[in-house]
Write an enzyme that holds these catalytic residues in place. Sequence first.
Site, short mmCIF file in Angstrom:
data_model
loop_
_atom_site.label_atom_id
_atom_site.label_comp_id
_atom_site.label_asym_id
_atom_site.label_seq_id
_atom_site.Cartn_x
_atom_site.Cartn_y
_atom_site.Cartn_z
N GLU A 1 0.62 -1.22 -0.10
CA GLU A 1 0.04 0.26 -0.16
C GLU A 1 0.76 1.23 -0.11
O GLU A 1 0.49 2.25 0.79
CB GLU A 1 -1.06 0.21 1.11
CG GLU A 1 -2.00 -1.13 1.18
CD GLU A 1 -3.02 -1.18 2.54
OE1 GLU A 1 -2.76 -0.39 3.07
OE2 GLU A 1 -3.96 -1.97 2.26
N ASN B 1 2.32 -5.41 -3.15
CA ASN B 1 0.91 -5.55 -3.04
C ASN B 1 0.04 -4.09 -2.59
O ASN B 1 0.65 -3.30 -1.80
CB ASN B 1 1.00 -6.43 -1.67
CG ASN B 1 -0.67 -7.17 -1.16
OD1 ASN B 1 -0.98 -7.63 -2.22
ND2 ASN B 1 -0.87 -6.89 -0.12
N HIS C 1 -10.17 -6.83 -1.84
CA HIS C 1 -11.33 -6.75 -0.65
C HIS C 1 -12.67 -6.04 -1.40
O HIS C 1 -12.37 -4.72 -1.77
CB HIS C 1 -10.65 -5.77 0.39
CG HIS C 1 -9.83 -6.19 1.34
ND1 HIS C 1 -9.94 -7.41 2.08
CD2 HIS C 1 -8.53 -6.04 1.33
CE1 HIS C 1 -8.73 -7.76 2.62
NE2 HIS C 1 -7.79 -6.95 2.20
N GLU D 1 -5.77 -11.02 -1.11
CA GLU D 1 -6.76 -11.13 0.12
C GLU D 1 -8.23 -10.77 -0.10
O GLU D 1 -8.98 -10.04 0.31
CB GLU D 1 -6.18 -9.48 0.76
CG GLU D 1 -4.80 -9.40 1.17
CD GLU D 1 -4.49 -8.07 1.93
OE1 GLU D 1 -5.28 -7.26 2.36
OE2 GLU D 1 -3.17 -7.79 1.83
N ASP E 1 -12.20 -10.93 -0.25
CA ASP E 1 -13.34 -11.38 0.54
C ASP E 1 -14.32 -10.13 -0.22
O ASP E 1 -13.97 -9.16 -0.83
CB ASP E 1 -13.20 -10.89 1.98
CG ASP E 1 -12.31 -9.63 2.49
OD1 ASP E 1 -12.57 -8.62 1.43
OD2 ASP E 1 -11.94 -9.69 3.52
C1 XIL Z 1 -5.70 -6.59 8.58
C2 XIL Z 1 -6.07 -7.80 9.40
O1 XIL Z 1 -7.07 -8.72 8.70
C3 XIL Z 1 -6.62 -7.29 10.86
O2 XIL Z 1 -6.82 -8.63 11.60
C4 XIL Z 1 -5.91 -6.48 11.42
O3 XIL Z 1 -6.37 -5.99 12.73
C5 XIL Z 1 -5.52 -5.09 10.50
O4 XIL Z 1 -5.16 -5.69 9.34
N1 XIL Z 1 -4.87 -4.87 3.96
C6 XIL Z 1 -3.82 -5.53 4.21
C7 XIL Z 1 -3.87 -6.54 5.66
O5 XIL Z 1 -2.83 -5.73 3.68
O6 XIL Z 1 -2.67 -6.55 5.88
C8 XIL Z 1 -5.15 -6.01 6.45
O7 XIL Z 1 -5.21 -6.98 7.47
C9 XIL Z 1 -6.34 -5.65 5.64
C10 XIL Z 1 -5.91 -4.58 4.77
#
Ligand code: XIL
Length: 355
Positions: A150, A200, A236, A265, A267
């Site tokens: 990020e 990423n 996400h 990641e 979801d």
């Molecule tokens: C999130 C985790 O899922 C949580 O458990 C934590 O509290 C905060 O981070 N982008 C990312 C991840 O790259 O590392 C993040 O993970 C979600 C957003």
Amino acid sequence: MLAGYWKYVVLSIALAAASPISPSLRASADRGGILVGTAVRPEQLSEPAYAATLAHEFNLLEPEDAMKWEVLHPAPETFDFTQADRIVPFAAQHNMKVRGHTLVWHQQNPKWLTEGRYTPDQLAQILEKHVKTVVGHYRGKVFAWDVVNEAFDERVVGKFRRTIWYDQPGIRRARKGSSYIEDCFRWAHEADPAALLFYNDAEAEAMNPKSDEIYAMVRDFRRRGVPIDGVGLQMHISNLHPDIPSISENIDRFTALGVQVHITEMDVALPVDADGNAEAEDLQLQAEIYRNIAAACLSHPGCTAIQTWGFTDKYSWIGSHSKRTQGAALLFDRNYRPKPAYDALRSVLERSRHR
Ligand code: XIL
């Protein structure tokens, strides 16, 4: 005859109990030469249903938080690998690959670091040591790293996010574009030349100004021989109508640069009621999104991993992140029952052949 029949019945019940869902995601993915993964938390590995589902369904995992700075590096001279060292052997035992996440990020950093008022020279030394120590510790065990996470700012088009690493005060390369990112990739490569190194990011899944910037950086790195092997698209999703052709076009342009793409990641957050339940209609829509994203990935030979951010709705980060207004984002419900999204993903994996 009857005895034989009953033997058969007993055997099938036993088999069904041993593998409630067959073939699993990983069996389908293995046949196609694909990685199907999930984020995991070490404290949940001791829950039998969690561990059994994880090992049965996935051939890839990634620590959700256990490899972040605040966990691994709690004091300037202290590295603490205990949490991640519960996850990595689990993967080895079950013949799963491990993605490492993440070496450089602006969140989940320890206070000693963010409030330490270090100079750019000191910060560069601290970061170099962190990257080399962590990558060195997992050399040969973590096959791919999210080196930098990020780094681009979605609020200001084309801008690097203002972080301690970039310009506050930065690691000697303040406001010199991607050069601080380049340093990190070179350090990681030195520590484990065989590991695949990924950039990423979020909200760079489709064709948009942010993915344009990342594309330009990766193209520049490839041309100049900076060791980058892949791009992670977080995925996400909360808009239930993602622009699939645009996501596919984006995957296309990255893989054309010769780097791999991993969905890192995924979801799909749904509106939920007070008990955390989603509407049946939304669960179908969610299944279509998993299906279409997986199909978009797998239509490119360079898109080699599909990973979800957890696998059971029991433990998804979406609940706390959305103050409980959203949830039900993953492949299994809170009782580890596969959802329509699971069937959709499995059917795409079944049909794909990457090797
Ligand atoms: C999130 C985790 O899922 C949580 O458990 C934590 O509290 C905060 O981070 N982008 C990312 C991840 O790259 O590392 C993040 O993970 C979600 C957003």
